[in-house]
Design a protein around this motif. Structure first.
Motif, PDB file in Angstrom:
ATOM      1  N   LEU A  12      17.608  -1.192  -7.859  1.00  0.00           N
ATOM      2  CA  LEU A  12      18.061  -2.487  -7.361  1.00  0.00           C
ATOM      3  C   LEU A  12      17.609  -3.601  -8.291  1.00  0.00           C
ATOM      4  N   LYS A  13      16.405  -3.487  -8.823  1.00  0.00           N
ATOM      5  CA  LYS A  13      15.880  -4.526  -9.706  1.00  0.00           C
ATOM      6  C   LYS A  13      16.804  -4.739 -10.902  1.00  0.00           C
ATOM      7  N   ASP A  14      17.382  -3.650 -11.426  1.00  0.00           N
ATOM      8  CA  ASP A  14      18.284  -3.766 -12.573  1.00  0.00           C
ATOM      9  C   ASP A  14      19.601  -4.445 -12.198  1.00  0.00           C
ATOM     10  N   ALA A  15      19.974  -4.377 -10.929  1.00  0.00           N
ATOM     11  CA  ALA A  15      21.250  -4.936 -10.493  1.00  0.00           C
ATOM     12  C   ALA A  15      21.140  -6.416 -10.135  1.00  0.00           C
ATOM     13  N   LEU A  16      19.929  -6.944 -10.013  1.00  0.00           N
ATOM     14  CA  LEU A  16      19.752  -8.333  -9.617  1.00  0.00           C
ATOM     15  C   LEU A  16      19.951  -9.283 -10.788  1.00  0.00           C
ATOM     16  N   PRO A  17      20.389 -10.499 -10.499  1.00  0.00           N
ATOM     17  CA  PRO A  17      20.527 -11.489 -11.572  1.00  0.00           C
ATOM     18  C   PRO A  17      19.139 -11.922 -12.052  1.00  0.00           C
ATOM     19  N   PRO A  18      19.067 -12.529 -13.210  1.00  0.00           N
ATOM     20  CA  PRO A  18      17.771 -13.042 -13.686  1.00  0.00           C
ATOM     21  C   PRO A  18      17.210 -14.059 -12.698  1.00  0.00           C
ATOM     22  N   PRO A  19      15.896 -14.186 -12.625  1.00  0.00           N
ATOM     23  CA  PRO A  19      15.285 -15.157 -11.705  1.00  0.00           C
ATOM     24  C   PRO A  19      15.825 -16.573 -11.941  1.00  0.00           C
ATOM     25  N   GLU A  20      16.005 -17.279 -10.841  1.00  0.00           N
ATOM     26  CA  GLU A  20      16.425 -18.675 -10.841  1.00  0.00           C
ATOM     27  C   GLU A  20      17.720 -18.922 -11.617  1.00  0.00           C
ATOM     28  N   SER A  21      18.660 -17.966 -11.540  1.00  0.00           N
ATOM     29  CA  SER A  21      19.897 -18.094 -12.311  1.00  0.00           C
ATOM     30  C   SER A  21      21.148 -18.291 -11.452  1.00  0.00           C
ATOM     31  N   VAL A  22      21.005 -18.231 -10.144  1.00  0.00           N
ATOM     32  CA  VAL A  22      22.169 -18.302  -9.257  1.00  0.00           C
ATOM     33  C   VAL A  22      22.212 -19.676  -8.582  1.00  0.00           C
ATOM     34  N   GLN A  23      23.380 -20.293  -8.599  1.00  0.00           N
ATOM     35  CA  GLN A  23      23.545 -21.613  -7.993  1.00  0.00           C
ATOM     36  C   GLN A  23      23.857 -21.538  -6.498  1.00  0.00           C
ATOM     37  N   CYS A  24      24.572 -20.488  -6.075  1.00  0.00           N
ATOM     38  CA  CYS A  24      25.000 -20.392  -4.685  1.00  0.00           C
ATOM     39  C   CYS A  24      25.091 -18.926  -4.262  1.00  0.00           C
ATOM     40  N   ILE A  25      24.569 -18.630  -3.082  1.00  0.00           N
ATOM     41  CA  ILE A  25      24.662 -17.298  -2.491  1.00  0.00           C
ATOM     42  C   ILE A  25      25.400 -17.444  -1.169  1.00  0.00           C
ATOM     43  N   VAL A  26      26.393 -16.583  -0.951  1.00  0.00           N
ATOM     44  CA  VAL A  26      27.157 -16.591   0.289  1.00  0.00           C
ATOM     45  C   VAL A  26      27.104 -15.196   0.890  1.00  0.00           C
ATOM     46  N   SER A  27      26.699 -15.116   2.139  1.00  0.00           N
ATOM     47  CA  SER A  27      26.643 -13.840   2.856  1.00  0.00           C
ATOM     48  C   SER A  27      27.378 -14.019   4.171  1.00  0.00           C
ATOM     49  N   ASN A  28      28.493 -13.333   4.306  1.00  0.00           N
ATOM     50  CA  ASN A  28      29.316 -13.478   5.503  1.00  0.00           C
ATOM     51  C   ASN A  28      29.200 -12.238   6.373  1.00  0.00           C
ATOM     52  N   MET A  29      28.573 -12.396   7.545  1.00  0.00           N
ATOM     53  CA  MET A  29      28.477 -11.344   8.549  1.00  0.00           C
ATOM     54  C   MET A  29      27.754 -10.079   8.054  1.00  0.00           C
ATOM     55  N   GLN A  30      26.716 -10.256   7.256  1.00  0.00           N
ATOM     56  CA  GLN A  30      25.966  -9.110   6.753  1.00  0.00           C
ATOM     57  C   GLN A  30      24.521  -9.063   7.238  1.00  0.00           C
ATOM     58  N   LEU A  31      23.926 -10.197   7.519  1.00  0.00           N
ATOM     59  CA  LEU A  31      22.497 -10.221   7.845  1.00  0.00           C
ATOM     60  C   LEU A  31      22.146  -9.417   9.081  1.00  0.00           C
ATOM     61  N   HIS A  32      22.991  -9.471  10.113  1.00  0.00           N
ATOM     62  CA  HIS A  32      22.657  -8.782  11.360  1.00  0.00           C
ATOM     63  C   HIS A  32      22.583  -7.272  11.187  1.00  0.00           C
ATOM     64  N   SER A  33      23.127  -6.755  10.096  1.00  0.00           N
ATOM     65  CA  SER A  33      23.072  -5.309   9.884  1.00  0.00           C
ATOM     66  C   SER A  33      22.174  -4.910   8.713  1.00  0.00           C
ATOM     67  N   HIS A  34      21.502  -5.867   8.104  1.00  0.00           N
ATOM     68  CA  HIS A  34      20.634  -5.553   6.968  1.00  0.00           C
ATOM     69  C   HIS A  34      19.312  -4.973   7.460  1.00  0.00           C
ATOM     70  N   ALA A  35      18.854  -3.901   6.834  1.00  0.00           N
ATOM     71  CA  ALA A  35      17.634  -3.210   7.276  1.00  0.00           C
ATOM     72  C   ALA A  35      16.373  -4.042   7.065  1.00  0.00           C
ATOM     73  N   GLN A  36      16.331  -4.845   6.009  1.00  0.00           N
ATOM     74  CA  GLN A  36      15.147  -5.646   5.690  1.00  0.00           C
ATOM     75  C   GLN A  36      15.548  -7.079   5.329  1.00  0.00           C
ATOM     76  N   PRO A  37      15.965  -7.862   6.312  1.00  0.00           N
ATOM     77  CA  PRO A  37      16.441  -9.211   5.990  1.00  0.00           C
ATOM     78  C   PRO A  37      15.362 -10.101   5.387  1.00  0.00           C
ATOM     79  N   GLN A  38      14.115  -9.937   5.778  1.00  0.00           N
ATOM     80  CA  GLN A  38      13.050 -10.765   5.198  1.00  0.00           C
ATOM     81  C   GLN A  38      12.945 -10.515   3.697  1.00  0.00           C
ATOM     82  N   HIS A  39      13.015  -9.258   3.298  1.00  0.00           N
ATOM     83  CA  HIS A  39      12.976  -8.931   1.872  1.00  0.00           C
ATOM     84  C   HIS A  39      14.212  -9.506   1.162  1.00  0.00           C
TER      85      HIS A  39
END
Length: 134
Positions: A12-39
């Motif tokens: 997963l670490k390899d798939a993430l963007p570089p730190p502090e490189s994203v301007q906007c994150i959009v998550s539609n109807m995914q949080l309620h099913s995520h196993a570790q939302p805090q992470h």
């Protein structure tokens, strides 16, 4: 950014963007099913640029309240997974390092042509825990 977040890299670490490189994150109807939302919030926080934005939508504890009330009245087990209150999502965002989360709830009323159509939608969204009683 050229690499998609959905790449099939070794970790997963390899798939993430570089730190502090994203301007906007959009998550539609995914949080309620995520196993570790805090992470997930911590990953989002590390990925966002200064003054970046996060938008997400999710279901809350009032989702399908009439169905929940019916199950409770019949002493059946809850029909849905436990859904998190928006204020708890806000607390989780603060715990992940976000400074000033703004939470807003909107109640949306949907109609279905039949109970079967409703159940099909709930199954597709993986929300119904036990349909054996229906």
């Amino acid at each position: 950014m050229q690499q998609a977040w959905t790449s099939k890299s070794a970790s997963l670490k390899d798939a993430l963007p570089p730190p502090e490189s994203v301007q906007c994150i959009v998550s539609n109807m995914q949080l309620h099913s995520h196993a570790q939302p805090q992470h997930l919030f911590e990953v989002w926080h590390g990925s966002l640029a200064t003054d970046g934005l996060v938008f997400f939508s999710c279901l809350g504890p009032d989702t399908l309240r009439p169905l929940q009330n019916l199950y409770r009245a019949l002493n059946w087990p809850p029909p849905l997974q436990r859904l998190v209150d928006m204020h708890d999502w806000g607390d989780a965002l603060v715990n992940a390092g976000f400074a000033t989360p703004v939470m807003e709830m909107e109640r949306i009323h949907l109609s279905f042509s039949s109970a079967q159509a409703l159940l099909a939608e709930l199954r597709e969204q993986a929300l119904v825990i036990d349909t054996s009683l229906i």
